[in-house]
Design an enzyme around this catalytic site. Structure first.
Site, PDB file in Angstrom:
ATOM      1  N   ALA A 193      -6.026   6.523  -4.053  1.00 27.27           N
ATOM      2  CA  ALA A 193      -6.426   5.573  -2.854  1.00 27.27           C
ATOM      3  C   ALA A 193      -7.685   6.035  -2.291  1.00 27.27           C
ATOM      4  O   ALA A 193      -8.109   7.107  -2.661  1.00 27.27           O
ATOM      5  CB  ALA A 193      -5.296   5.972  -1.825  1.00 27.27           C
ATOM      6  N   SER A 210     -11.510   2.410   3.031  1.00 27.20           N
ATOM      7  CA  SER A 210     -12.426   1.665   2.416  1.00 27.20           C
ATOM      8  C   SER A 210     -13.611   1.724   3.193  1.00 27.20           C
ATOM      9  O   SER A 210     -13.778   2.759   4.137  1.00 27.20           O
ATOM     10  CB  SER A 210     -11.893   0.396   2.758  1.00 27.20           C
ATOM     11  OG  SER A 210     -10.794  -0.231   2.432  1.00 27.20           O
ATOM     12  N   SER A 257      -5.376   5.943   4.972  1.00 27.67           N
ATOM     13  CA  SER A 257      -5.817   7.020   5.732  1.00 27.67           C
ATOM     14  C   SER A 257      -5.022   6.782   7.224  1.00 27.67           C
ATOM     15  O   SER A 257      -5.298   7.802   8.052  1.00 27.67           O
ATOM     16  CB  SER A 257      -7.234   7.292   5.712  1.00 27.67           C
ATOM     17  OG  SER A 257      -7.707   5.851   6.338  1.00 27.67           O
ATOM     18  N   HIS A 299       3.099   2.721   0.707  1.00 27.47           N
ATOM     19  CA  HIS A 299       3.942   3.198  -0.477  1.00 27.47           C
ATOM     20  C   HIS A 299       4.023   4.662  -0.922  1.00 27.47           C
ATOM     21  O   HIS A 299       4.771   5.025  -1.608  1.00 27.47           O
ATOM     22  CB  HIS A 299       4.259   2.158  -1.765  1.00 27.47           C
ATOM     23  CG  HIS A 299       3.143   2.275  -2.554  1.00 27.47           C
ATOM     24  ND1 HIS A 299       3.098   1.645  -3.810  1.00 27.47           N
ATOM     25  CD2 HIS A 299       1.940   2.787  -2.652  1.00 27.47           C
ATOM     26  CE1 HIS A 299       1.910   1.920  -4.221  1.00 27.47           C
ATOM     27  NE2 HIS A 299       1.038   2.437  -3.739  1.00 27.47           N
ATOM     28  N   GLN A 323       0.532   3.591  -9.787  1.00 28.94           N
ATOM     29  CA  GLN A 323      -0.368   4.167  -8.933  1.00 28.94           C
ATOM     30  C   GLN A 323      -0.378   5.392  -9.269  1.00 28.94           C
ATOM     31  O   GLN A 323      -1.570   6.206  -9.581  1.00 28.94           O
ATOM     32  CB  GLN A 323      -0.206   3.996  -7.576  1.00 28.94           C
ATOM     33  CG  GLN A 323      -1.611   4.186  -6.731  1.00 28.94           C
ATOM     34  CD  GLN A 323      -1.503   3.848  -5.187  1.00 28.94           C
ATOM     35  OE1 GLN A 323      -0.952   2.768  -4.947  1.00 28.94           O
ATOM     36  NE2 GLN A 323      -1.766   4.695  -4.486  1.00 28.94           N
TER      37      GLN A 323
HETATM   38  N1  SAH Z   1      -6.920   0.489   4.197  1.00 27.30           N
HETATM   39  C1  SAH Z   1      -6.644   2.038   3.913  1.00 27.30           C
HETATM   40  C2  SAH Z   1      -6.087   2.211   2.486  1.00 27.30           C
HETATM   41  C3  SAH Z   1      -6.927   1.276   1.362  1.00 27.30           C
HETATM   42  S1  SAH Z   1      -6.486   1.936  -0.222  1.00 27.30           S
HETATM   43  C4  SAH Z   1      -7.782   2.917   4.483  1.00 27.30           C
HETATM   44  O1  SAH Z   1      -8.726   2.458   4.545  1.00 27.30           O
HETATM   45  O2  SAH Z   1      -7.630   4.045   4.622  1.00 27.30           O
HETATM   46  C5  SAH Z   1      -5.022   0.903  -0.645  1.00 27.30           C
HETATM   47  C6  SAH Z   1      -4.031   1.560  -0.147  1.00 27.30           C
HETATM   48  O3  SAH Z   1      -2.947   0.728  -0.402  1.00 27.30           O
HETATM   49  C7  SAH Z   1      -3.613   3.045  -0.739  1.00 27.30           C
HETATM   50  O4  SAH Z   1      -3.332   4.197   0.230  1.00 27.30           O
HETATM   51  C8  SAH Z   1      -2.376   2.632  -1.488  1.00 27.30           C
HETATM   52  O5  SAH Z   1      -1.454   3.871  -1.898  1.00 27.30           O
HETATM   53  C9  SAH Z   1      -1.847   1.436  -0.887  1.00 27.30           C
HETATM   54  N2  SAH Z   1      -0.898   0.556  -1.664  1.00 27.30           N
HETATM   55  C10 SAH Z   1      -0.952   0.166  -3.059  1.00 27.30           C
HETATM   56  N3  SAH Z   1       0.014  -0.607  -3.265  1.00 27.30           N
HETATM   57  C11 SAH Z   1       1.007  -0.642  -2.111  1.00 27.30           C
HETATM   58  C12 SAH Z   1       2.176  -1.314  -2.221  1.00 27.30           C
HETATM   59  N4  SAH Z   1       2.728  -1.745  -2.859  1.00 27.30           N
HETATM   60  N5  SAH Z   1       2.724  -1.187  -0.950  1.00 27.30           N
HETATM   61  C13 SAH Z   1       2.143  -0.132  -0.020  1.00 27.30           C
HETATM   62  N6  SAH Z   1       1.153   0.194  -0.158  1.00 27.30           N
HETATM   63  C14 SAH Z   1       0.324   0.150  -1.076  1.00 27.30           C
END
Ligand code: SAH
Length: 226
Positions: free
Chosen positions: A57, A60, A89, A111, A221
């Site tokens: 992950a 962004s 995060s 997740h 993932q």
């Molecule tokens: N917006 C957050 C994380 C962005 S990365 C930030 O800026 O900190 C995308 C996130 O989506 C990751 O943490 C990943 O684990 C989560 N993700 C991916 N598929 C998912 C799903 N099916 N359900 C819940 N979270 C998911």
């Protein structure tokens, strides 16, 4: 505007985003100024770039968080109910909570349970009252199903790219509500889609090209690492 806004502090980063024309009004700017990105990643937090946060992950890039808050600003108003899918995060969840205020709620759904724990820790550094007062609720679950328990949502942000818009999410969008979601097209390119529900009808619009990690299953993932 990508990458140009780095600073040496949170205030400088947000000020540089403003100078580069990222904000159309005060509210998204105020929210990002009030949330120290350094609480949510230790790695170069004031660079206008995404950073790895583990488990495949990323947090962004600040200019993408700013863009998301801008597109959602009229829906992240005092008292609104919002959903942040792939809360990672926890940074954007808290920015959204700043905008809906003490009478609003933001549900963050993620997740990777490790990231749910990490984000909760991050939030507690300076915003523990948001969790105590229920303005922020962090859920461990599959965001593709949304979170029906607290629906409908005036604003939905999706932080990972899907091949299509999950129906559960459009179903859980309130009338008059807006969802911002990165969608992967057939050619592999991703677009940021703005989805409005007006009188029960869905209106879709592509607003820009983006690059996000995939919205997928927990196993796809991360399982190959265990
Ligand atoms: N917006 C957050 C994380 C962005 S990365 C930030 O800026 O900190 C995308 C996130 O989506 C990751 O943490 C990943 O684990 C989560 N993700 C991916 N598929 C998912 C799903 N099916 N359900 C819940 N979270 C998911």
């Amino acid at each position: 505007m990508a990458w140009r806004s780095s600073g040496s502090s949170n205030a400088e980063l947000v000020e540089n985003l403003r100078k580069n024309g990222v904000f159309s009004n005060q509210r998204a700017y105020d929210a990002m100024k009030a949330v120290d990105r350094g609480d949510f990643t230790s790695r170069d937090p004031y660079e206008d770039a995404p950073q790895r946060i583990g488990y495949n992950a990323t947090i962004s890039a600040p200019h993408m968080h700013a863009a998301a808050l801008e597109y959602l600003q009229n829906h992240l108003v005092a008292g609104a109910n919002a959903l942040d899918v792939g809360s990672g995060s926890g940074y954007l969840t808290v920015c959204m909570a700043m905008m809906v205020g003490q009478t609003g709620t933001v549900v963050g759904i993620e997740h990777m349970s490790e990231l749910v724990e990490l984000s909760t820790k991050n939030i507690k550094k300076h915003h523990s009252e948001m969790i105590e007062n229920g303005n922020v609720v962090m859920i461990d679950g599959d965001g593709r199903q949304g979170y029906a328990e607290k629906a409908p949502y005036n604003a939905i942000h999706v932080g990972a790219a899907a091949a299509g818009v999950p129906k559960a999410l459009t179903d859980q969008l309130a009338d008059g509500g807006r969802m911002m979601i990165p969608v992967e097209q057939e050619d592999g390119n991703q677009v940021f889609m703005q989805i409005d529900k007006i009188n029960g009808k869905i209106h879709e619009k592509i607003v820009e090209h983006v690059i996000y990690v995939p919205l997928t299953s927990r196993d796809k993932q991360w399982s190959h690492h265990h």
